[in-house]
Write a protein that holds these residues in place. Sequence first.
Motif, PDB file in Angstrom:
ATOM      1  N   MET A  71      -2.037   4.224   8.080  1.00 41.06           N
ATOM      2  CA  MET A  71      -2.862   4.806   7.015  1.00 41.06           C
ATOM      3  C   MET A  71      -3.654   6.018   7.502  1.00 41.06           C
ATOM      4  O   MET A  71      -3.991   6.890   6.712  1.00 41.06           O
ATOM      5  N   MET A  72      -3.936   6.042   8.779  1.00 40.02           N
ATOM      6  CA  MET A  72      -4.677   7.177   9.339  1.00 40.02           C
ATOM      7  C   MET A  72      -3.780   8.390   9.559  1.00 40.02           C
ATOM      8  O   MET A  72      -4.275   9.490   9.760  1.00 40.02           O
ATOM      9  N   GLN A  73      -2.463   8.188   9.523  1.00 36.84           N
ATOM     10  CA  GLN A  73      -1.517   9.260   9.816  1.00 36.84           C
ATOM     11  C   GLN A  73      -0.786   9.791   8.595  1.00 36.84           C
ATOM     12  O   GLN A  73      -0.207  10.870   8.634  1.00 36.84           O
ATOM     13  N   ARG A  74      -0.725   9.023   7.520  1.00 39.20           N
ATOM     14  CA  ARG A  74       0.070   9.411   6.357  1.00 39.20           C
ATOM     15  C   ARG A  74      -0.529   8.872   5.078  1.00 39.20           C
ATOM     16  O   ARG A  74      -1.412   8.022   5.110  1.00 39.20           O
ATOM     17  N   ARG A  75      -0.026   9.353   3.955  1.00 39.05           N
ATOM     18  CA  ARG A  75      -0.439   8.843   2.637  1.00 39.05           C
ATOM     19  C   ARG A  75       0.337   7.568   2.371  1.00 39.05           C
ATOM     20  O   ARG A  75       1.554   7.595   2.223  1.00 39.05           O
ATOM     21  N   VAL A  76      -0.361   6.460   2.285  1.00 45.72           N
ATOM     22  CA  VAL A  76       0.278   5.172   2.029  1.00 45.72           C
ATOM     23  C   VAL A  76      -0.071   4.748   0.602  1.00 45.72           C
ATOM     24  O   VAL A  76      -1.230   4.758   0.204  1.00 45.72           O
ATOM     25  N   TYR A  77       0.972   4.392  -0.137  1.00 49.79           N
ATOM     26  CA  TYR A  77       0.819   3.949  -1.515  1.00 49.79           C
ATOM     27  C   TYR A  77       1.187   2.470  -1.630  1.00 49.79           C
ATOM     28  O   TYR A  77       1.987   1.967  -0.840  1.00 49.79           O
ATOM     29  N   VAL A  78       0.621   1.821  -2.625  1.00 55.40           N
ATOM     30  CA  VAL A  78       1.016   0.449  -2.946  1.00 55.40           C
ATOM     31  C   VAL A  78       1.291   0.360  -4.438  1.00 55.40           C
ATOM     32  O   VAL A  78       0.731   1.107  -5.240  1.00 55.40           O
ATOM     33  N   ALA A  79       2.163  -0.575  -4.768  1.00 58.00           N
ATOM     34  CA  ALA A  79       2.400  -0.939  -6.163  1.00 58.00           C
ATOM     35  C   ALA A  79       1.937  -2.376  -6.300  1.00 58.00           C
ATOM     36  O   ALA A  79       2.213  -3.214  -5.437  1.00 58.00           O
TER      37      ALA A  79
END
Length: 151
Positions: free
Chosen positions: A53-61
């Motif tokens: 999460m600190m390195q990229r855009r993380v999404y959840v559904a």
Amino acid sequence: MDCQVRLATIDDAAAISHVVISALRESNAQDYSPDVIARVEQGFSAQGIIQLMMQRRVYVASVDQRVVATASLDGDVVRSVFVDPQYQGAGIGRQLMAVIHSAAHELGLDVLRVPSSITAEGFYASLGFRKVRDEFHGAERTIVMQRVLRQ
């Protein structure tokens, strides 16, 4: 099925870890050996998810406030797209990828790339991604695919 897609928070890390490990063990295990699955799992502990999460855009559904899928955008690379096996085939992965596609447009990206598992190659192909090459990491085969967003 009412599915909500949003950026992940640190509070989602354990649920994301659970989704990823369930998908690896139930879906990806059809195409990869147990030792490859075990090695890949190591990077997806709750703490590992927080690092990502600190390195990229993380999404959840989520469905009924329960995280059932995840995907992330790391520059122009789509990573870690996993859907809980109980929800696979319901269009949730497509919804996540639509959000990733929208974010890529907002960022002005010309191309999206994805290191696909054997398991997900058909899914990405159905979204317009085309195979570029195979990569091997020991016994693990990854199919590098890309989709041109604008010429």
